[in-house]
Design a protein around this motif. Structure first.
Motif, PDB file in Angstrom:
ATOM      1  N   MET A   1      12.861  23.141  -6.112  1.00 27.39           N
ATOM      2  CA  MET A   1      11.601  22.735  -5.485  1.00 27.39           C
ATOM      3  C   MET A   1      11.813  21.459  -4.677  1.00 27.39           C
ATOM      4  SD  MET A   1       7.906  22.316  -7.326  1.00 27.39           S
ATOM      5  CE  MET A   1       7.404  20.674  -6.846  1.00 27.39           C
ATOM      6  N   GLU A   2      11.187  21.415  -3.531  1.00 29.27           N
ATOM      7  CA  GLU A   2      11.364  20.265  -2.676  1.00 29.27           C
ATOM      8  C   GLU A   2      10.520  19.104  -3.198  1.00 29.27           C
ATOM      9  OE1 GLU A   2      12.640  20.229   1.917  1.00 29.27           O
ATOM     10  OE2 GLU A   2      11.127  21.648   1.293  1.00 29.27           O
ATOM     11  N   ARG A   3      11.112  17.905  -3.106  1.00 34.19           N
ATOM     12  CA  ARG A   3      10.376  16.745  -3.609  1.00 34.19           C
ATOM     13  C   ARG A   3       9.286  16.352  -2.621  1.00 34.19           C
ATOM     14  NH1 ARG A   3      15.321  12.979  -5.445  1.00 34.19           N
ATOM     15  NH2 ARG A   3      16.088  13.768  -3.457  1.00 34.19           N
ATOM     16  N   VAL A   4       8.280  15.691  -3.149  1.00 36.49           N
ATOM     17  CA  VAL A   4       7.141  15.310  -2.313  1.00 36.49           C
ATOM     18  C   VAL A   4       7.466  13.987  -1.621  1.00 36.49           C
ATOM     19  CG1 VAL A   4       4.700  14.701  -2.313  1.00 36.49           C
ATOM     20  CG2 VAL A   4       5.547  16.488  -3.841  1.00 36.49           C
ATOM     21  N   SER A   5       7.482  14.017  -0.323  1.00 34.65           N
ATOM     22  CA  SER A   5       7.754  12.786   0.414  1.00 34.65           C
ATOM     23  C   SER A   5       6.439  12.037   0.618  1.00 34.65           C
ATOM     24  CB  SER A   5       8.374  13.118   1.768  1.00 34.65           C
ATOM     25  OG  SER A   5       7.403  13.693   2.627  1.00 34.65           O
ATOM     26  N   SER A   6       6.563  10.804   1.047  1.00 36.02           N
ATOM     27  CA  SER A   6       5.364  10.012   1.336  1.00 36.02           C
ATOM     28  C   SER A   6       4.502  10.710   2.360  1.00 36.02           C
ATOM     29  CB  SER A   6       5.761   8.633   1.873  1.00 36.02           C
ATOM     30  OG  SER A   6       6.197   7.824   0.824  1.00 36.02           O
ATOM     31  N   GLN A   7       5.184  11.290   3.356  1.00 38.09           N
ATOM     32  CA  GLN A   7       4.428  11.971   4.407  1.00 38.09           C
ATOM     33  C   GLN A   7       3.705  13.203   3.855  1.00 38.09           C
ATOM     34  OE1 GLN A   7       6.348  14.574   7.139  1.00 38.09           O
ATOM     35  NE2 GLN A   7       5.619  13.391   8.887  1.00 38.09           N
ATOM     36  N   ASP A   8       4.399  13.951   2.971  1.00 40.20           N
ATOM     37  CA  ASP A   8       3.747  15.109   2.346  1.00 40.20           C
ATOM     38  C   ASP A   8       2.478  14.661   1.627  1.00 40.20           C
ATOM     39  OD1 ASP A   8       5.899  16.700   3.101  1.00 40.20           O
ATOM     40  OD2 ASP A   8       6.912  16.493   1.158  1.00 40.20           O
ATOM     41  N   ALA A   9       2.630  13.563   0.862  1.00 44.05           N
ATOM     42  CA  ALA A   9       1.499  13.071   0.062  1.00 44.05           C
ATOM     43  C   ALA A   9       0.362  12.605   0.972  1.00 44.05           C
ATOM     44  CB  ALA A   9       1.961  11.927  -0.842  1.00 44.05           C
ATOM     45  N   LEU A  10       0.732  11.958   2.063  1.00 40.57           N
ATOM     46  CA  LEU A  10      -0.281  11.473   3.007  1.00 40.57           C
ATOM     47  C   LEU A  10      -1.017  12.650   3.648  1.00 40.57           C
ATOM     48  CD1 LEU A  10      -1.280   8.805   4.500  1.00 40.57           C
ATOM     49  CD2 LEU A  10       0.188   9.565   6.366  1.00 40.57           C
ATOM     50  N   LYS A  11      -0.227  13.658   4.000  1.00 44.32           N
ATOM     51  CA  LYS A  11      -0.817  14.848   4.606  1.00 44.32           C
ATOM     52  C   LYS A  11      -1.822  15.480   3.642  1.00 44.32           C
ATOM     53  CE  LYS A  11       1.432  18.520   6.742  1.00 44.32           C
ATOM     54  NZ  LYS A  11       0.340  19.178   7.280  1.00 44.32           N
ATOM     55  N   ARG A  12      -1.344  15.614   2.404  1.00 43.99           N
ATOM     56  CA  ARG A  12      -2.157  16.300   1.401  1.00 43.99           C
ATOM     57  C   ARG A  12      -3.446  15.531   1.107  1.00 43.99           C
ATOM     58  NH1 ARG A  12       1.458  17.842  -3.525  1.00 43.99           N
ATOM     59  NH2 ARG A  12       2.707  18.568  -1.775  1.00 43.99           N
ATOM     60  N   ALA A  13      -3.282  14.205   0.887  1.00 43.56           N
ATOM     61  CA  ALA A  13      -4.422  13.416   0.414  1.00 43.56           C
ATOM     62  C   ALA A  13      -5.350  12.992   1.540  1.00 43.56           C
ATOM     63  CB  ALA A  13      -3.911  12.191  -0.338  1.00 43.56           C
ATOM     64  N   VAL A  14      -4.815  12.808   2.727  1.00 46.17           N
ATOM     65  CA  VAL A  14      -5.618  12.195   3.788  1.00 46.17           C
ATOM     66  C   VAL A  14      -5.761  13.099   5.014  1.00 46.17           C
ATOM     67  CG1 VAL A  14      -5.863  10.187   5.291  1.00 46.17           C
ATOM     68  CG2 VAL A  14      -4.884   9.910   2.996  1.00 46.17           C
ATOM     69  N   LEU A  15      -4.620  13.418   5.636  1.00 47.30           N
ATOM     70  CA  LEU A  15      -4.700  14.090   6.938  1.00 47.30           C
ATOM     71  C   LEU A  15      -5.320  15.481   6.826  1.00 47.30           C
ATOM     72  CD1 LEU A  15      -1.212  13.005   8.344  1.00 47.30           C
ATOM     73  CD2 LEU A  15      -3.440  11.996   8.839  1.00 47.30           C
ATOM     74  N   ASP A  16      -4.796  16.275   5.874  1.00 49.98           N
ATOM     75  CA  ASP A  16      -5.310  17.640   5.748  1.00 49.98           C
ATOM     76  C   ASP A  16      -6.748  17.673   5.249  1.00 49.98           C
ATOM     77  OD1 ASP A  16      -2.878  18.475   6.632  1.00 49.98           O
ATOM     78  OD2 ASP A  16      -2.142  19.176   4.690  1.00 49.98           O
ATOM     79  N   GLU A  17      -7.166  16.576   4.611  1.00 51.82           N
ATOM     80  CA  GLU A  17      -8.540  16.499   4.099  1.00 51.82           C
ATOM     81  C   GLU A  17      -9.515  15.990   5.161  1.00 51.82           C
ATOM     82  OE1 GLU A  17      -9.763  17.335   0.933  1.00 51.82           O
ATOM     83  OE2 GLU A  17      -7.815  18.305   0.817  1.00 51.82           O
ATOM     84  N   GLY A  18      -8.975  15.672   6.341  1.00 53.61           N
ATOM     85  CA  GLY A  18      -9.838  15.142   7.406  1.00 53.61           C
ATOM     86  C   GLY A  18     -10.317  13.734   7.125  1.00 53.61           C
ATOM     87  N   LEU A  19      -9.570  13.012   6.279  1.00 58.74           N
ATOM     88  CA  LEU A  19     -10.011  11.677   5.877  1.00 58.74           C
ATOM     89  C   LEU A  19      -9.278  10.550   6.589  1.00 58.74           C
ATOM     90  CD1 LEU A  19     -10.547  12.194   2.042  1.00 58.74           C
ATOM     91  CD2 LEU A  19     -12.279  11.918   3.825  1.00 58.74           C
ATOM     92  N   CYS A  20      -8.555  10.873   7.663  1.00 60.44           N
ATOM     93  CA  CYS A  20      -7.823   9.823   8.377  1.00 60.44           C
ATOM     94  C   CYS A  20      -8.824   8.903   9.073  1.00 60.44           C
ATOM     95  CB  CYS A  20      -6.891  10.451   9.407  1.00 60.44           C
ATOM     96  SG  CYS A  20      -6.064   9.231  10.438  1.00 60.44           S
ATOM     97  N   ALA A  21      -8.652   7.601   8.871  1.00 60.84           N
ATOM     98  CA  ALA A  21      -9.547   6.622   9.482  1.00 60.84           C
ATOM     99  C   ALA A  21      -9.059   6.213  10.867  1.00 60.84           C
ATOM    100  CB  ALA A  21      -9.666   5.396   8.574  1.00 60.84           C
ATOM    101  N   ALA A  22      -7.951   6.773  11.297  1.00 53.34           N
ATOM    102  CA  ALA A  22      -7.366   6.432  12.607  1.00 53.34           C
ATOM    103  C   ALA A  22      -7.084   4.941  12.708  1.00 53.34           C
ATOM    104  CB  ALA A  22      -8.243   6.913  13.748  1.00 53.34           C
ATOM    105  N   CYS A  23      -6.598   4.355  11.598  1.00 52.73           N
ATOM    106  CA  CYS A  23      -6.318   2.912  11.610  1.00 52.73           C
ATOM    107  C   CYS A  23      -5.019   2.618  12.343  1.00 52.73           C
ATOM    108  CB  CYS A  23      -6.274   2.358  10.188  1.00 52.73           C
ATOM    109  SG  CYS A  23      -4.757   2.747   9.289  1.00 52.73           S
ATOM    110  N   GLY A  24      -4.061   3.593  12.272  1.00 57.89           N
ATOM    111  CA  GLY A  24      -2.797   3.401  12.984  1.00 57.89           C
ATOM    112  C   GLY A  24      -1.667   2.866  12.130  1.00 57.89           C
ATOM    113  N   ALA A  25      -1.923   2.571  10.848  1.00 58.27           N
ATOM    114  CA  ALA A  25      -0.897   1.942  10.009  1.00 58.27           C
ATOM    115  C   ALA A  25       0.318   2.849   9.826  1.00 58.27           C
ATOM    116  CB  ALA A  25      -1.489   1.577   8.652  1.00 58.27           C
ATOM    117  N   CYS A  26       0.110   4.167   9.757  1.00 57.90           N
ATOM    118  CA  CYS A  26       1.223   5.061   9.451  1.00 57.90           C
ATOM    119  C   CYS A  26       2.095   5.370  10.657  1.00 57.90           C
ATOM    120  CB  CYS A  26       0.700   6.361   8.851  1.00 57.90           C
ATOM    121  SG  CYS A  26      -0.422   7.277   9.942  1.00 57.90           S
ATOM    122  N   VAL A  27       1.567   5.282  11.834  1.00 56.59           N
ATOM    123  CA  VAL A  27       2.297   5.791  12.997  1.00 56.59           C
ATOM    124  C   VAL A  27       3.190   4.762  13.674  1.00 56.59           C
ATOM    125  CG1 VAL A  27       0.711   7.670  13.528  1.00 56.59           C
ATOM    126  CG2 VAL A  27       0.285   5.411  14.476  1.00 56.59           C
ATOM    127  N   GLY A  28       2.923   3.473  13.410  1.00 55.73           N
ATOM    128  CA  GLY A  28       3.713   2.441  14.085  1.00 55.73           C
ATOM    129  C   GLY A  28       5.193   2.584  13.760  1.00 55.73           C
TER     130      GLY A  28
END
Lengths: 344, 635
Positions: A1-28
């Motif tokens: 089984m593939e391990r959960v990366s930070s990005q996977d977790a972010l996708k699951r908890a925030v992005l895929d849930e439509g909860l991104c605040a568009a703050c920009g902290a992750c993309v810099g």
């Protein structure tokens, strides 16, 4: 089984849930994610397990006591406005600066002073660059650049991406003006500092902006484009209740758009946000309802106190008392946002 | 200089199987050769093209296999000998014409060499094209050695001329692409002059008349094949085990019988004329058989036909146990191998397999490990397809509607692997990506929300994608066709195609340009450089926001072609001071995600390095590095 990366977790908890605040902290500085027309987009899967994207996101776990300990050296103050030293009203003394700002030009005046006094060597601000449709973060190092970023944008703008830009450019004392979600992210950066970049010192000043909600910038742009054309908009203003409108100021004068038409454009994340005043900032600034040309100013940290005192002493800022009745009203509004979030 | 035109009868020379086939065609006195390239068949026409002028031939790379067969049929209905070569998939393309040509027959000689690819070494499938022979009522021969390949092609022309119909020769990868000694025969000294006898007609209609003619011709072929020296038996009169083999199965079985010392116990019936079967010879052997093993590659064609023959004659034959693909004794897919045949025959005869010398086994293993490092299937360094798929990936991510990219046949078929970032979601036949995109683009009427895209190479476009594009355009289908124009039929060896300024024989040819064709159809057509990643990605993004059928030509020459003509565009190196390797903010972005073979990960240094020996100098990776650590300097 593939391990959960930070990005996977972010996708699951925030992005895929439509909860991104568009703050920009992750993309810099991240090649795996980017912003595109107001949205955070995952381009490729990243496998890093202790990455900054998840850790610095304002929508993931937030420990208010740990952040309070870091910023205020005390546990989290659960009062309506968070920990504070005092609440006053203020305006930029220079009428030219005051005119640039949304309310009284307080934020612009403070950032100019902080740069001049060397409290900061750069400012991360939000700006719509000439010819562009979307607001973004910029690294300002001159008076002109700071002044050009004045005024509220009313949207999630990913402006914290520019913090990474400022860090990469080697800036050592960065001042940031941000929405409450962005203030939280900035404090998480300082608290966790995953790459030991001395972020507690380098994110030197955090100015919070009062915020009840922000529009999704893509949806807002799509709303405005057919009505106003791409570049004619000069400024937005939300007059105090009971107006319930957004004033759009263009070259051809001001147009009023009912807020009810705009509510569907509000970011989903804002509906879950409990923080109206940027409770973990050094100072927080908002509109002073019923007093055009003035701001409400919450001074929270000793750095904030020093900055305001310097601003008054050097004649940058005019201050006045903030009446108790207004304070009660402000607290009520803040509690209402908190209540809304708890029910979301 | 090519050896295949050497006028030295009796001389023994080393030839590739495909060259031997070409030589056989020369010895048979062909005048015309045509093909669409496809591995493992490409060298047949390639080597004939080289000697075309010298030998007075007309050789062409046709636009597709059906047209190649039609070009050859024109020659063969005009009294000439003509050769057509293709891979197994090509016979499918040609089959519509073939299954009518078989009804009319010809007036000269026409041989189709179809090179099958058991195990699909360079193919999307491993279909057994021998079944076409039965379907088309045409004779089919199967060589098992290089020398035999040459002889069989010559014989195939004899058969074809005699029966006035097409004769098929089936090769496989291991015969076409390996090399062996071939004894040259004489080359004809006279040339036939083409003349279409207008007192004769070649009309498949009506089948009530032409079908019986085809059957009669096949019967005539059967008589010729029955006497053929390409069939034969070696072994005891009453073998414990009778191996019936064709193609590579003959070689492997013979080798195993020899190695295991089973010459007195196991018989080998070699079948070179697979269809129609040499019935008399087979029945003779079945009379003394108890146990029969079939050794053939891919489908049980020989097996099924021999069993049918057995059934027809069972009253005169003993009880026989048939072993092969049906019984599971031999896998019903993939290639045969000496190892496989050793295990099967040793098992069936209760023979011990001799031990391999331990030292030899070890040195073989060492050699394998030291000289053949593991490599995943990947685009070449500097391949424009990598950049194109990167741009597509980015455009689809930015778009966010889960767009579907329909794939097609060519080097870019590898796109479904990590080297193409797994972007194409389908891979079938030449031109099928465009057809499927045309279909998916109509599903928007039924509620589909995903954008439809297809990728198609330049050569594939001419071959089979144009009708699909026209179909989409005419039906107002919403899809974007991305033409990956690398100016070559790259996968099969850079043969020219209708967009090239030169033909198979090296003569100047008017290029039929992609953009001109699309413009003539009235399709919105843009041309971009895939190496300008952001521009290409944004162009794709913008195009998939629009409705209707659109074409984007991503034009950048094949890196291998370019490298032969022009020096590297950039010298590229990694600045180790800037490379952050596995840190957050990179996580080996260049070697882990972009994956150009020219980029290596230096494990001990924890940094990326450019392999200067193979870097093509495209400079694309320098534009991708998030830290600006990959530096490109104009070379």
């Amino acid at each position: 089984m593939e391990r959960v990366s930070s990005q996977d977790a972010l996708k699951r908890a925030v992005l895929d849930e439509g909860l991104c605040a568009a703050c920009g902290a992750c993309v810099g500085g991240c090649p795996y994610m980017t912003t595109f027309r107001g949205k955070t987009v995952v381009l490729d899967r990243c496998t890093v397990e202790h990455g900054r994207c998840y850790r610095y996101c304002p929508m993931t776990e937030f420990d208010p006591d740990a952040v309070s300990a870091l910023v205020f050296e005390r546990p989290h103050d659960t009062e309506a406005l968070g920990h504070l030293d005092r609440v006053i009203s203020s305006q930029a003394a220079d009428p030219a600066v005051a005119a640039l700002g949304q309310g009284g030009g307080t934020v612009t005046a403070l950032m100019l002073l902080a740069l001049e006094e060397g409290i900061i060597d750069s400012a991360v601000l939000t700006r719509i660059l000439p010819g562009e449709e979307y607001a973004r973060g910029v690294v300002a190092t001159t008076t002109e650049e700071i002044q050009a970023a004045a005024g509220s944008k009313f949207v999630g703008s990913h402006s914290l991406a520019a913090v990474r830009q400022a860090l990469d450019a080697g800036h050592r004392r960065i001042g940031v003006v941000g929405l409450p979600c962005q203030v939280r992210s900035l404090r998480k950066m300082a608290l966790y500092d995953l790459k030991q970049e001395n972020l507690k010192e380098r994110i030197a000043l955090v100015v919070g902006l009062f915020c009840n909600w922000a529009f999704s910038s893509r949806d807002f742009a799509a709303f405005l484009a057919p009505r106003f054309g791409p570049t004619s908009i000069k400024r937005f203003q939300i007059p105090p209740p009971p107006a319930n409108v957004l004033e759009v100021e263009t070259d051809d004068g001001a147009t009023r758009v009912p807020l009810d038409e705009l509510r569907p454009l509000i970011q989903e994340s804002c509906r879950t946000c409990p923080d109206m005043t940027g409770e973990f900032a050094d100072v927080s600034v908002g509109m002073y309802e019923g007093m055009p040309g003035w701001n409400t100013l919450i001074v929270r940290t000793s750095l904030g106190t020093r900055l305001i005192e310097d601003a008054v002493r050097t004649g940058r800022l005019r201050t006045d008392a903030f009446p108790d009745s207004n304070l009660e009203h402000l607290k009520k509004a803040a509690l209402q946002k908190r209540k809304r979030a708890s029910q979301a | 200089m090519s050896l295949i035109s050497l006028d030295a009868p009796g001389r023994e020379i080393l030839l590739m199987g495909n060259e031997a086939i070409a030589r056989g065609a020369l010895e048979a006195g062909i005048s015309v050769a045509a093909a669409y390239p496809g591995n493992p068949s490409s060298e047949i026409i390639g080597s004939l093209a080289e000697v075309a002028k010298e030998m007075g031939l007309y050789v062409e790379w046709s636009v597709n296999e059906k047209v190649a067969l039609e070009v050859a049929a024109a020659a063969a209905t005009s009294g000439l000998n003509a050769l057509v070569a293709m891979k197994q998939n090509g016979l499918n393309v040609a089959s519509d014409f073939l299954l009518n040509l078989n009804m009319t027959g010809i007036r000269g000689g026409l041989v189709i060499v179809v090179c099958d690819d058991p195990a699909g070494i360079s193919s999307t499938n491993e279909e057994d094209s021998r079944v076409f022979a039965r379907l088309a009522d045409l004779p089919l021969l199967e060589p098992s050695t290089f020398g035999e390949a040459k002889e069989m092609v010559r014989f195939a022309f004899e058969v074809s001329r005699a029966i006035e119909n097409v004769c098929i020769v089936r090769s496989v990868t291991r015969i076409s692409h390996a090399r062996g000694n071939v004894i040259l025969g004489p080359l004809p000294s006279t040339r036939l002059v083409p003349y279409f006898d207008t007192t004769r007609s070649f009309s498949a209609l009506p089948p009530s008349i032409t079908h019986p003619v085809a059957h009669r011709r096949l019967k005539q072929a059967a008589d010729m094949l029955a006497e053929s020296r390409f069939n034969g038996y070696s072994g005891p009169e009453t073998p414990e085990l009778l191996v019936i083999a064709s193609g590579a199965g003959v070689l492997f079985s013979g080798e195993v019988i020899d190695t295991l010392g089973l010459e007195a116990r196991v018989g080998l019936l070699k079948i070179g004329t697979t269809w129609p079967l040499p019935e008399k010879l087979i029945l003779e052997r079945l009379r003394t058989a108890e146990k029969v093993l079939f050794a053939e590659e891919v489908d049980p064609v020989l097996e099924t036909n021999v069993k049918a023959l057995f059934a027809d004659n069972n009253q005169r034959l003993p009880r026989i146990t048939f072993l092969g693909k049906k019984s599971g004794t031999i896998p019903d897919l993939g290639e045969l191998s000496p190892g496989l045949m050793t295990r099967v025959i040793a098992d069936l005869t209760g023979t011990a397999i001799p031990d391999i010398d331990a030292d030899y086994a070890e040195s073989a293993r060492d050699a394998l490990e030291n000289f053949t490092p593991f490599r995943s299937l990947a685009f070449c360094p500097g391949c424009p397809h990598r950049a194109s798929f990167w741009a597509i990936k980015k455009a689809l991510a930015l778009d966010g509607r889960n767009g579907v990219l329909f794939g097609d046949i060519g080097c870019y078929g590898l796109g479904f692997l990590p080297t193409g970032f797994r972007q194409p979601k389908t891979l079938h036949a030449m031109g099928s990506g465009a057809g499927m995109a045309s279909g998916f683009g109509k599903l928007h009427d039924l509620g589909a929300t995903q954008p439809a895209l297809t990728v198609c190479g330049d050569s594939t476009f001419y071959h089979a994608a144009i009708p699909a594009l026209i179909n989409g355009l005419h039906h107002r289908s919403n899809f974007l066709m991305i033409l990956l124009d690398n100016s070559a039929t790259a996968m099969t060896g850079f043969q020219p195609h209708p967009g090239s300024p030169v033909d198979a024989m090296g003569d100047p040819a008017p290029p039929v340009l992609l953009e001109d064709l699309c413009a003539a159809m009235g399709i919105k057509t843009l041309i971009r450089d895939p190496f300008d990643l952001d521009d290409a990605a944004m162009t794709i993004f913008e195009l998939i926001q629009e409705t209707g059928t659109k074409v984007l030509i991503l034009r950048q020459e094949c890196a291998l072609v370019r490298a032969k003509k022009t020096p590297r565009r950039y010298r590229v190196h990694v600045d180790p001071a800037k490379c952050i390797g596995e840190e957050c903010g990179c996580n080996r972005f260049c070697t882990r995600v972009f994956r150009c073979p020219g980029l290596n990960w230096d494990v001990s240094a924890g940094k990326s390095v450019i392999d200067e020996a193979i870097c093509a100098g495209c400079g694309v990776c320098a534009d991708l590095c998030p830290r600006g650590a990959i530096v490109k300097e104009s070379a």
